[in-house]
Scaffold this motif. Structure first.
Motif, PDB file in Angstrom:
ATOM      1  N   SER A 123      51.789  47.161 -14.629  1.00 56.92           N
ATOM      2  CA  SER A 123      50.225  46.417 -14.591  1.00 56.92           C
ATOM      3  C   SER A 123      49.520  46.773 -13.392  1.00 56.92           C
ATOM      4  O   SER A 123      48.442  46.512 -13.269  1.00 56.92           O
ATOM      5  CB  SER A 123      50.437  44.875 -14.686  1.00 56.92           C
ATOM      6  OG  SER A 123      51.230  44.417 -13.489  1.00 56.92           O
TER       7      SER A 123
ATOM      8  N   MET B 148      47.853  49.290 -22.036  1.00 60.17           N
ATOM      9  CA  MET B 148      47.328  48.801 -20.748  1.00 60.17           C
ATOM     10  C   MET B 148      46.329  50.185 -20.170  1.00 60.17           C
ATOM     11  O   MET B 148      45.446  49.864 -19.438  1.00 60.17           O
ATOM     12  CB  MET B 148      48.534  49.241 -19.703  1.00 60.17           C
ATOM     13  CG  MET B 148      49.567  48.279 -19.921  1.00 60.17           C
ATOM     14  SD  MET B 148      50.877  48.348 -18.332  1.00 60.17           S
ATOM     15  CE  MET B 148      51.769  47.079 -18.605  1.00 60.17           C
TER      16      MET B 148
ATOM     17  N   GLN C 226      47.368  49.533 -14.582  1.00 57.50           N
ATOM     18  CA  GLN C 226      46.416  48.966 -15.444  1.00 57.50           C
ATOM     19  C   GLN C 226      45.258  48.355 -14.496  1.00 57.50           C
ATOM     20  O   GLN C 226      43.755  48.446 -14.648  1.00 57.50           O
ATOM     21  CB  GLN C 226      46.859  47.634 -16.253  1.00 57.50           C
ATOM     22  CG  GLN C 226      45.734  47.223 -17.109  1.00 57.50           C
ATOM     23  CD  GLN C 226      46.537  46.114 -18.238  1.00 57.50           C
ATOM     24  OE1 GLN C 226      47.594  45.887 -18.153  1.00 57.50           O
ATOM     25  NE2 GLN C 226      45.637  45.642 -18.923  1.00 57.50           N
ATOM     26  N   GLN C 227      45.507  47.719 -13.161  1.00 57.48           N
ATOM     27  CA  GLN C 227      44.647  47.076 -12.489  1.00 57.48           C
ATOM     28  C   GLN C 227      43.835  47.997 -11.887  1.00 57.48           C
ATOM     29  O   GLN C 227      42.479  47.736 -11.506  1.00 57.48           O
ATOM     30  CB  GLN C 227      45.300  46.166 -11.212  1.00 57.48           C
ATOM     31  CG  GLN C 227      45.991  44.962 -11.777  1.00 57.48           C
ATOM     32  CD  GLN C 227      46.876  44.127 -10.847  1.00 57.48           C
ATOM     33  OE1 GLN C 227      46.827  44.489  -9.655  1.00 57.48           O
ATOM     34  NE2 GLN C 227      47.016  42.985 -11.007  1.00 57.48           N
TER      35      GLN C 227
END
Length: 996
Positions: A516, A569, A519-520
């Motif tokens: 993640s 993502m 993804q950020q």
């Protein structure tokens, strides 16, 4: 060929139209493939995609039912058989006429309905103007040169050809089922927020099947979120858990099916693009061979790149005058900037190193489409074939050499820009500038100011408000270690012109514990830096020998199997360098179209100001820039060199003879004439003279003569170069002429064989003792008298300096003698007494004579050093000897008769006259020989050297800038550059409008 493709594409269109019958779509042509829709363009050039109006059923009508109803008077009719029988024929005729009007009205109504249906169908055709660039302009002219009718007849039928194509009906059915399963949602988030300003994102993504796939993926995400919210409302019972699991499985199946469909469609698009690329390459190659007999114009990106090159030369400091867009590639060192640029250029063109700084200066790369994959530098005509490994190695080596040459001594990086152009099939048109990587620490071997210099170069390029910043971030290292993101956020805090690229995503997926986090980064939530768009790419496995094709395959395979894409993502349009290059190219051209006209107006105003300043300061002078002034000065210098050939032989010989005698006269008097004159008889005199002349000729005289000739040539050349020519003289050329003169003289070398030939000539001239007539005898006497008088005058001057002024000057000018001069004067008086006592005294004092003079002076209270006595004696005896020689010269005026008789029965001996005649004749012959060498050889060699120096200076811009300076030159130079920039910008804008 194209019409065959059109036939095949039309078969595809009909199949798609039949398969989508009954679907709720705006138009059947929306399902057409991109190539098919581009084929239909010539038949509907002005069609635009519009929503069709509601269809209203059209009733059949005739012209009779439109007649107005009129009130008529009722006639009194008598009921009976007679009237009914008389009007049956009229009633039959009226019915027949009514039938005719019904038929005519039906025909008119049907025609109107058909026309309205055709207009609606025409309005539903999509707008294909934006896809005009796919097919070159000359494709539409192929029918003028190629007979397509014969080709169509030779090819198989459309039905047979349709069997060879993939089954598009099944593809259409799969798309239909997927769209019917989901409810229509919002268009979703686009790749760039900047395109929301002034552009319709929905329209942008709904064009083409790829846009529909992206829309479907966003709808899948919406449905997944709805399913999760619905699942959260269920109880925790077993039946409810089973229902949640079944929904999750269904969503996973749909995602897998969508990914498979996307990959299948992507391969189809790649195949079509490859075919289109091969077709364009073939057409360009034929056009290069002159099949169409027309001259190809410069491409749009080449015209724009020329403007940037001129601006780079005009504005070396890169200040605010240059606001034209370019893509600036910045990033930390070893973040993958060069690798991303090579993937966009589709060639390994840059030198590589493991952890070492390789990009030492900005490299401007102009990408454009062409039939061959080649690269060439702005200042070179050599083309590097990027499909050959040896040419790629040579190109990388040349770039490295240019970078190292641009770096000044004591520095690590340079601000000088290297301009490179890369052409190839399928390349996106844009201009990129690769900058040195940003560093955090200066290591050993680097200049102390390397870090600050790299920051200043990066800021100078990024502060351009129209520059697109391509920020490269290494995904394999911690994001907190990045330096470039803070720098980019300072230059573009709103992120309106920044594109963020995360490299080495394959390593990031392996090393990062939480996916993640990637993804950020891609969503712009991890960094405070804002960006226009975010992309994730893979630039290889870290092997420098990998080819571009292998890297592309590895990148495609990675994203195909990556969990980041499967779990949504990352979005499909945010991955691969291909999508990145398309996005950067679109953003680049959008920025160009928005800013280029404003920049053209700014340069137009600058041109007006410069022209006004020139008219006010130099109203009667032409606007000659530095190159034109250099050409003018070059012609003047060559004319002055040619003027050397116009010098008369008499002038050359007089200068040479005079200068040579001034150079050798001291040696002749001191080392030849005076020693020989001390002899007792004529035989010894002649022997001494012959020996000394032979030694002088063998060792010194030829070399001295060549030196005199070379100095004379220099003096004459300098005289012509520095001579002012009245009103036509322009002092702006003085420094250039002086530099050319010095460099030409420095390069010029006299012929080495000249001394050997000159030695023989001089030796033969000095061997001749025969004076043929009285005129030559008198000339020798005159030459000797001038020489002796000149020497006597010099000696008198030396003695006067030694003893001080005489009594006349002391009384008239109130000048006194110094103590040393008094001592010298007393010594002179004693030595003169010594000469009067012995007029035939030798040239040198004996030791006892020196002691006698010293004791006489000490007796009068004057202390004298013996060296002072000898120095004073040298000048006193020299004056006495010269006066005696002059008296003897007067006696020899009548000695020519005795000379002819060899001085037999005569007490007069004039051997010194013969000596000076031999020297005079040698000087004349030497001057004549040197003059011939000058006019026949050395002047031409000097002219050749001058031409070479001028050619070297013409290629050395720094030299011209140094030698041709001043406000007038700089103003003309600025005016020329601004005019050229404005003209090229206007030509570029015109071509840009034509492309629109």
């Amino acid at each position: 060929m194209w019409r065959t493709r059109a036939t095949a594409a039309c078969v595809i269109c009909r199949s798609l139209a039949n398969s989508s019958y009954g679907m709720k779509r705006k138009s059947p042509l929306q399902n057409l493939h991109l190539v098919s829709r581009s084929i239909h363009r010539p038949y509907y050039p002005s069609s635009k995609f519009q929503r069709p109006p509601l269809r209203i059923s059209i009733q059949l009508f005739s012209s009779l039912n439109r007649l107005p109803l009129r009130k008529t008077k009722l006639l009194n009719v008598k009921y009976g058989y007679q009237s009914h029988r008389n009007f049956w024929l009229a009633r039959l005729a009226s019915r027949l006429l009514k039938l005719r009007y019904l038929i005519l009205g039906s025909a008119v109504g049907g025609g109107y309905t058909a026309k309205k249906t055709y207009d609606q169908w025409k309005d539903m055709m999509p707008d294909l103007d934006e896809y005009k660039w796919i097919v070159p302009d000359f494709i539409w002219e192929l029918d003028e040169h190629i007979d397509f009718e014969k080709l169509i007849k030779a090819l198989p039928d459309a039905d047979d050809l349709a069997k060879l194509l993939p089954d598009f009906d099944k593809i259409g059915e799969s798309f239909t089922s997927l769209k019917g399963f989901f409810s229509p949602g919002s268009p979703g988030e686009t790749a760039f927020r900047a395109t929301d300003q002034g552009y319709d994102n929905d329209k942008q993504y709904k064009k083409g099947l790829l846009g529909e796939l992206i829309l479907l993926q966003q709808q899948i995400q919406q449905h997944e979120e709805e399913a999760r919210r619905a699942a959260g409302q269920y109880n925790m019972g077993s039946s409810q858990q089973k229902r949640k699991v079944s929904d999750k499985e269904k969503i996973d199946q749909l995602q897998e099916e969508l990914l498979r469909t996307q990959l299948k469609y992507q391969r189809m698009l790649e195949r079509l693009e490859k075919e289109n690329k091969e077709l364009r390459k073939l057409v360009l190659q034929r056009d290069d061979k002159g099949i169409h007999q027309r001259k190809l114009k410069k491409s749009l990106i080449d015209m724009y790149s020329e403007v940037l090159d001129i601006l780079s030369d005009y504005d070396a400091s890169y200040n605010t005058q240059d606001h034209l867009p370019r893509v600036v590639v910045v990033g930390d060192q070893s973040a993958g900037k060069t690798s991303v640029l090579e993937m966009i250029a589709q060639a390994r063109i840059f030198p590589r190193g493991s952890g070492e700084m390789m990009t030492r200066s900005p490299v401007k790369v102009t990408l454009s489409e062409g039939p061959h994959h080649v690269a060439l530098f702005k200042d070179s005509s050599r083309e590097f074939d990027l499909t050959k490994e040896e040419d790629l190695a040579a190109l990388r080596n040349e770039i490295e050499i240019r970078m190292r040459n641009s770096v000044k001594e004591g520095c690590t990086v340079s601000t000088e820009t290297i301009s490179l152009s890369v052409k190839g099939p399928g390349l996106q048109r844009m201009v990129l500038v690769d900058l040195p990587g940003v560093i955090s620490t200066v290591t050993s071997g680097m200049a102390p100011d390397t870090k600050e210099t790299i920051f200043s170069i990066s800021k100078a390029y990024m502060q351009n408000p129209n520059a697109i910043i391509l920020c490269i971030q290494d995904g394999s290292v911690d994001a907190e270690r990045s330096i470039v993101t803070d720098l980019v956020s300072q230059m573009d805090p709103q992120g309106k012109r920044t594109i963020f690229v995360l490299t080495k995503v394959d390593l990031a997926e392996k090393n990062v514990a939480s996916p993640s986090r990637i993804q950020q980064i891609i969503e712009g939530k991890l960094f405070p830096m804002k960006a226009l768009g975010y992309f994730a790419v893979v630039t290889g496995k870290g092997n420098s020998s990998e080819s571009i094709e292998s890297i592309k395959e590895y990148e495609e395979e990675f994203f195909q199997n990556s969990k980041l894409l499967k779990t949504c993502m990352l979005k499909a349009h945010q991955v691969t360098t291909k999508n990145l290059s398309l996005a950067v190219s679109d953003c680049f051209w959008k920025m160009v179209r928005e800013s280029v006209e404003q920049q053209a107006d700014a340069f137009k105003a600058t041109r007006f100001n410069l022209e006004t300043e020139w008219k006010n300061n130099y109203p009667r002078l032409r606007e000659l820039d530095r190159n034109e002034l250099f050409e003018k000065a070059k012609n003047e210098i060559l004319d002055e060199v040619i003027s050397l050939t116009q010098v008369t032989p008499k002038h050359w010989e007089e200068i040479l003879q005079k200068t040579l005698w001034e150079r050798v006269s001291t040696h002749v008097i001191e080392n030849i004439y005076l020693p020989a004159a001390q002899t007792m008889n004529s035989g010894t005199f002649n022997t001494t003279v012959d020996i000394k002349l032979k030694q002088w000729t063998d060792k010194q005289l030829p070399n001295k003569a060549v030196e005199v000739a070379w100095e004379t040539l220099q003096e004459e050349f300098s005289r012509f170069m520095t001579e002012q020519k009245g009103k036509e003289h322009d002092d702006i050329f003085d420094k250039l002429k002086q530099a050319v003169k010095e460099e030409s003289i420095k390069r010029h070398k006299w012929n080495e064989r000249a001394e050997d030939s000159l030695r023989v000539i001089q030796h033969n001239a000095l061997e001749d003792r025969s004076i043929s007539d009285k005129q030559q005898w008198d000339a020798a006497i005159h030459f000797m008298e001038e020489t002796l008088q000149s020497r006597l005058k010099d000696t008198e001057s030396v003695i006067e300096d030694m003893v001080g002024p005489d009594w006349k000057k002391r009384w008239l000018y109130w000048i006194g003698r110094t103590k040393e001069q008094n001592v010298r004067n007393e010594t002179k008086n004693e030595l003169e007494k010594l000469i009067k006592c012995n007029e035939e005294h030798a040239a040198y004092l004996a030791n006892d004579e020196v002691t006698t003079v010293r004791k006489n002076l000490e007796a009068r209270g004057i202390t004298v050093d013996p060296c002072l006595i000898k120095d004073t004696w040298h000048q006193i005896y020299r004056r006495y000897f010269l006066k005696t020689a002059l008296n003897h010269c007067n006696l020899c005026r009548r000695g020519f008769y005795y000379y002819q008789r060899h001085f037999v029965d005569s007490e007069l001996e004039c051997n010194d006259i013969v000596l000076f005649w031999r020297i005079q004749r040698m000087l004349a012959i030497t001057a004549n020989t040197l003059r011939q060498q000058l006019t026949n050889t050395e002047v031409r060699r000097l002219e050749k050297n001058v031409k070479e120096v001028l050619e070297d200076f013409a290629e050395d811009n720094e030299k011209k800038v140094k030698l041709l300076t001043g406000k007038r030159v700089q103003l003309a130079e600025d005016l020329k550059k601004v005019r050229e920039i404005q003209e090229k910008l206007e030509a570029f804008i015109e071509a840009l409008h034509q492309e629109k």
